[in-house]
Write an enzyme that holds these catalytic residues in place. Structure first.
Site, mmCIF file in Angstrom:
data_model
loop_
_atom_site.group_PDB
_atom_site.id
_atom_site.type_symbol
_atom_site.label_atom_id
_atom_site.label_comp_id
_atom_site.label_asym_id
_atom_site.label_seq_id
_atom_site.Cartn_x
_atom_site.Cartn_y
_atom_site.Cartn_z
ATOM 1 N N SER A 187 117.449 -4.256 74.104
ATOM 2 C CA SER A 187 117.077 -5.063 75.268
ATOM 3 C C SER A 187 118.136 -4.897 76.343
ATOM 4 C CB SER A 187 116.991 -6.530 74.860
ATOM 5 O OG SER A 187 118.300 -7.003 74.623
ATOM 6 N N LYS A 188 117.918 -5.581 77.453
ATOM 7 C CA LYS A 188 118.821 -5.459 78.604
ATOM 8 C C LYS A 188 120.279 -5.714 78.236
ATOM 9 C CE LYS A 188 115.721 -5.890 82.431
ATOM 10 N NZ LYS A 188 114.443 -6.347 81.851
ATOM 11 N N ARG A 189 120.481 -6.552 77.222
ATOM 12 C CA ARG A 189 121.849 -6.848 76.795
ATOM 13 C C ARG A 189 122.601 -5.573 76.404
ATOM 14 N NH1 ARG A 189 122.457 -9.097 72.090
ATOM 15 N NH2 ARG A 189 120.269 -8.833 71.525
ATOM 16 N N HIS A 190 121.844 -4.560 75.964
ATOM 17 C CA HIS A 190 122.474 -3.329 75.499
ATOM 18 C C HIS A 190 122.726 -2.323 76.634
ATOM 19 C CE1 HIS A 190 120.433 -4.895 71.826
ATOM 20 N NE2 HIS A 190 121.617 -4.626 71.333
ATOM 21 N N GLY A 191 122.512 -2.739 77.869
ATOM 22 C CA GLY A 191 122.723 -1.812 78.991
ATOM 23 C C GLY A 191 121.395 -1.219 79.426
#
Ligand code: GLU
Length: 480
Positions: A248-252
């Protein structure tokens, strides 16, 4: 004839995980001389957007995928956009209704919620209330102006999914409630549209993410109720971030678009995505597209989840950068150079010099995004010096050094790196200066950068005129 499809919903940019699904379908089709279809699943009318469809198509093409049938090119089984196939879903729903394999359900949301909470069923959810309504109940609902949905009458039997990757997965009888296939606005649900499309597009293998495995018994039952055998299924493991949670976005960056904008080469992405959940027998890592097509098989897909590792991707990417010639990199970097303000004309005028710098800097170029930073200062008219750094050079001593170097460069002949180096080193020696006290400031004066290409090569490439002009302007700056 093998026929597979990639069926994205146009509700966002192409996600890394979905791109991998597309890629596996593509490889499987090409390997088996089959047909690869692109189908746009846009029945979620609120979230689907034309711009997303366009961007998905663009990004798939950028990745190097091509399809044989699709919304942009047509084909015998079109349309390839679900909202343009609504008549088909209605037709099949009518057929199921007339055969008693589906029924209209008139329940309101409130009624459903109420009954679900106090249900004593095996599985929570709809209690199949409208399966056996009387004529009078139905006319009452109609009179009340209710709009029915159509539900599939789930047969009481075990469903076995014989998955190519996961083996046989059994869903026991009673684990499904009658589910909606057509909404009250006459739009099919995902489950129904997928089946009707796979059926009418003669799909032989459904290759998709494991998140769809739990939907598959529903799909198989619909196929069977229409008198067909379901296609083969292959559910691929999920793509996770390094912390083993869903990517997800948390991973870049998680969309293909972001990687493209960050200057990644399509071939490297293609290669990296292919290794997310698939491996060759000998664990080879760098593959050309043709090699992947040659070696790919669904049997080579792993059951365990794939980890998307941006560091590994960057490593693989640098291998691809090294394989490219300077002139290829220049061409690929043009959009990035234009982004920082260089015109086409300027770039073409300076093509040769940029290519030389690329050659010199190749080992250090991680992505195409590094090209403007590492080459731009060669062709720019005005060097931008960081005012904070420039402060450090405001000394009478430096002024003296720079004017002397300027004079020295004026007379170096021929103006090439060994000669330049020889002269500047001699100057340091004669003046009893440490080379670092001259080299670093000189680089900064000429480029506005504190690191980069070899200093003397850089001066040679800049040429006498440009180097002197830059030193002159720099002198004015430090005199301010
Ligand atoms: N539209 C579905 C999705 O984006 C794909 C359905 C399928 O492959 O069967 O997840």
């Amino acid at each position: 004839m093998i026929r597979v499809r990639f069926a994205p919903s146009p509700t966002g940019f192409l996600h890394i995980g979905n791109a991998r699904t597309a890629l596996f379908n593509y490889l499987f089709a090409r390997k088996n001389k089959g047909i690869f279809i692109l189908r746009i699943e846009d029945t979620d009318t609120e979230r689907s957007k034309k711009e997303y469809e366009e961007s998905i198509i663009e990004d798939l093409k950028w990745l190097g995928l091509s399809w044989d049938e699709g919304p942009d090119i047509g084909g015998l089984f079109g349309s390839y956009r679900q909202t343009e196939r609504l008549h088909l879903y209605r037709e099949y729903a009518e057929k199921l209704l007339s055969e008693g394999k589906a029924y209209k359900c008139w329940c309101t949301k409130d009624e459903l919620e109420k009954r679900i909470t106090d249900a004593k069923q095996k599985v929570a959810g709809y209690d199949n209330y409208c399966r056996n309504l009387t004529e009078s109940q139905i006319s009452r609902f109609k009179e009340e102006g209710r709009k029915p949905v159509i539900r599939f009458k789930v047969p009481e039997k075990d469903v076995v999914v014989n998955d190519i990757i996961r083996g046989s997965v059994i869903f026991e009888a009673g684990s499904l409630n009658d589910f909606v296939i057509m909404k009250s606005n006459n739009i099919p649900t995902f489950h129904f549209a997928v089946v009707i499309d796979d059926l009418t597009m003669k799909i032989t293998h459904v290759i998709r993410g494991e998140d769809h495995l739990s939907n598959t018994p529903k799909h198989i039952l619909i196929f069977e109720s229409l008198g067909y055998t379901a296609p083969y299924f292959a559910h691929m493991s999920m793509t996770l971030g390094k912390d083993r949670t869903r990517l997800s976005k948390r991973h870049g960056a998680t969309s293909v678009r972001q990687y493209r904008e960050n200057g990644y080469l399509a071939e490297a992405m293609f290669n990296y995505l292919a290794l997310l959940g698939w491996s060759s027998k000998d664990n080879q890592e760098i593959f050309s597209k043709d090699e992947l097509i040659e070696q790919f098989s669904l049997q080579g897909c792993n059951k365990s989840n794939a980890i998307f590792d941006p560091v590994k991707l960057l490593w693989m990417h640098s291998q691809y950068m090294k394989m490219k010639s300077a002139s290829e990199i220049f061409t690929l970097a043009i959009p990035f150079l234009k982004n920082v303000g260089f015109s086409d004309e300027k770039l073409q005028q300076n093509k040769e010099i940029i290519e030389k710098v690329i050659e010199m800097e190749k080992e250090k170029l991680k992505t195409l995004l590094d090209v403007p930073e590492r080459t731009g200062y060669f062709i720019t008219e005005n060097v931008l010096w960081d005012p904070e750094i420039i402060k450090k050079f405001k000394s009478p001593n430096n002024k003296k050094i720079f004017s002397e170097i300027e004079q020295l460069l004026e007379i170096v002949e021929p103006f090439e790196k060994t000669k330049i180096e020889e002269n500047i080193r001699k100057y340091c020696q004669d003046r009893n200066l440490k080379t670092s006290d001259v080299f670093h400031p000189l680089r900064f004066a000429l480029t506005g950068q504190t690191k980069g290409a070899g200093l003397f090569e850089l001066i040679e490439l800049l040429g006498k005129q440009k180097s002197i002009k830059r030193i002159e302007t720099f002198l004015k700056e430090i005199e301010k």
